[in-house]
Every structure is written in structure tokens, then in C-alpha cells.
Motif scaffolding. Structure first.
Motif, mmCIF file in Angstrom:
data_model
loop_
_atom_site.group_PDB
_atom_site.id
_atom_site.type_symbol
_atom_site.label_atom_id
_atom_site.label_comp_id
_atom_site.label_asym_id
_atom_site.label_seq_id
_atom_site.Cartn_x
_atom_site.Cartn_y
_atom_site.Cartn_z
ATOM 1 N N SER A 1 2.286 -37.285 34.463
ATOM 2 C CA SER A 1 1.896 -36.127 33.656
ATOM 3 C C SER A 1 2.205 -34.823 34.380
ATOM 4 N N LEU A 2 1.955 -34.793 35.688
ATOM 5 C CA LEU A 2 2.252 -33.582 36.451
ATOM 6 C C LEU A 2 3.750 -33.313 36.515
ATOM 7 N N ILE A 3 4.530 -34.363 36.681
ATOM 8 C CA ILE A 3 5.990 -34.202 36.688
ATOM 9 C C ILE A 3 6.461 -33.707 35.336
ATOM 10 N N PHE A 4 5.914 -34.273 34.255
ATOM 11 C CA PHE A 4 6.271 -33.843 32.903
ATOM 12 C C PHE A 4 5.948 -32.368 32.701
ATOM 13 N N LEU A 5 4.757 -31.944 33.109
ATOM 14 C CA LEU A 5 4.374 -30.539 32.958
ATOM 15 C C LEU A 5 5.235 -29.620 33.817
ATOM 16 N N MET A 6 5.619 -30.066 34.995
ATOM 17 C CA MET A 6 6.494 -29.250 35.834
ATOM 18 C C MET A 6 7.871 -29.097 35.203
ATOM 19 N N VAL A 7 8.413 -30.168 34.635
ATOM 20 C CA VAL A 7 9.722 -30.090 33.975
ATOM 21 C C VAL A 7 9.655 -29.151 32.780
ATOM 22 N N VAL A 8 8.600 -29.283 31.970
ATOM 23 C CA VAL A 8 8.442 -28.391 30.815
ATOM 24 C C VAL A 8 8.282 -26.946 31.276
ATOM 25 N N GLY A 9 7.532 -26.725 32.343
ATOM 26 C CA GLY A 9 7.357 -25.373 32.865
ATOM 27 C C GLY A 9 8.660 -24.764 33.368
ATOM 28 N N ILE A 10 9.455 -25.555 34.064
ATOM 29 C CA ILE A 10 10.748 -25.062 34.559
ATOM 30 C C ILE A 10 11.673 -24.728 33.395
ATOM 31 N N ILE A 11 11.706 -25.596 32.390
ATOM 32 C CA ILE A 11 12.549 -25.330 31.212
ATOM 33 C C ILE A 11 12.083 -24.071 30.504
ATOM 34 N N ALA A 12 10.767 -23.908 30.339
ATOM 35 C CA ALA A 12 10.236 -22.708 29.686
ATOM 36 C C ALA A 12 10.570 -21.455 30.496
ATOM 37 N N PHE A 13 10.429 -21.524 31.804
ATOM 38 C CA PHE A 13 10.743 -20.386 32.666
ATOM 39 C C PHE A 13 12.210 -19.988 32.534
ATOM 40 N N LEU A 14 13.096 -20.982 32.619
ATOM 41 C CA LEU A 14 14.524 -20.697 32.511
ATOM 42 C C LEU A 14 14.908 -20.226 31.115
ATOM 43 N N THR A 15 14.225 -20.738 30.107
ATOM 44 C CA THR A 15 14.507 -20.346 28.728
ATOM 45 C C THR A 15 14.277 -18.865 28.501
ATOM 46 N N PHE A 16 13.267 -18.321 29.149
ATOM 47 C CA PHE A 16 12.954 -16.926 28.918
ATOM 48 C C PHE A 16 13.637 -15.962 29.879
ATOM 49 N N PHE A 17 14.066 -16.424 31.046
ATOM 50 C CA PHE A 17 14.643 -15.502 32.014
ATOM 51 C C PHE A 17 16.163 -15.512 32.089
ATOM 52 N N ILE A 18 16.805 -16.590 31.760
ATOM 53 C CA ILE A 18 18.276 -16.615 31.771
ATOM 54 C C ILE A 18 18.860 -15.653 30.736
ATOM 55 N N PRO A 19 18.340 -15.593 29.491
ATOM 56 C CA PRO A 19 18.898 -14.625 28.542
ATOM 57 C C PRO A 19 18.736 -13.179 28.992
ATOM 58 N N VAL A 20 17.675 -12.891 29.731
ATOM 59 C CA VAL A 20 17.482 -11.524 30.232
ATOM 60 C C VAL A 20 18.602 -11.159 31.194
#
Length: 123
Positions: A7-26
Motif C-alpha cells: 500500500s505504501l509503495i502504491f501511494l508513493m507511485v501515485v504521489g510521484i505520478i501526481a507530482f510529475l503530472t502537475f509540474f512537468i507542464p509548468v
């Protein structure tokens, strides 16, 4: 203990994807000076449906439906929206990368959550 680690690995992967999703377009938007092509209307529809489905899920809209209908509708609708989001992200990546990256991130997070919920429901 093993489930907590997954569960922690899953949440970390989702968090990394969410972080990259919002900052790469910037970074792409800052680096890119000229104005790109606007997203297609169909892309707005798919993103709107993805967001609507997330909001409906988060406010427990499926709890209002009868159990048989909610079970029959939930996973197929989510998978169809994930496939449509992936196609939209691939199509828009050629046209407008700043719009395509958040769509791809939202689609990946939706797909991961769908698989996670499907796995939990089968336990």
C-alpha cells in the motif's frame, strides 16, 4: 505487514505520478515561448468525464445506487474512461504537450486506482 508495504509503495507511485503530472507542464510552458494549438473539444469532454467520475466516486455517489447496479457499472465505466483518456493523451501529445501530460497523469492514476479497487473488491 506485507500488505502495508504494498500500500505504501502504491501511494508513493501515485504521489510521484501526481507530482510529475502537475509540474512537468509548468516547465514545458515556461520553456516554450510560442502559443501552441488549443486542445480539441473531444479532449475536454474526456477530461471532464474523468473528473466527473472522480468527483462522483469521492462523494460516494456509487453508494446511492443499488449494489448490483453499482458493481456492474463501476469498473467498466472506469476502464472505458481510462482507455479514452489514454487515447486522448496520445493524440494530444502531438498537438499540445502541456495539455496531454496532465491528462496522461490523471489517466494513469485512475487506472492504478481502478486496478487497486478491483483487487480489494475480489478479496
Amino acid at each position: 505487514m506485507f500488505i502495508i508495504g504494498i500500500s505504501l509503495i502504491f501511494l508513493m507511485v501515485v504521489g510521484i505520478i501526481a507530482f510529475l503530472t502537475f509540474f512537468i507542464p509548468v516547465f514545458i510552458a515556461v520553456r516554450k515561448v510560442q502559443k501552441g494549438n488549443p486542445p480539441r473539444k473531444f479532449s475536454y469532454v474526456i477530461v471532464g468525464l474523468l473528473v466527473f467520475h472522480w468527483v462522483f466516486y469521492l462523494v460516494s455517489g456509487y453508494a446511492l445506487l443499488p449494489t448490483n447496479i453499482a458493481n456492474a457499472v463501476f469498473i467498466p465505466v472506469w476502464l472505458v474512461l481510462c482507455v479514452a483518456g489514454a487515447i486522448t493523451a496520445i493524440y494530444e501529445f502531438k498537438n499540445n504537450k502541456v495539455f496531454a501530460i496532465p491528462v496522461a497523469g490523471l489517466t494513469i492514476i485512475s487506472l492504478l486506482l481502478c486496478i487497486f479497487i478491483y483487487g480489494i473488491s475480489k478479496m
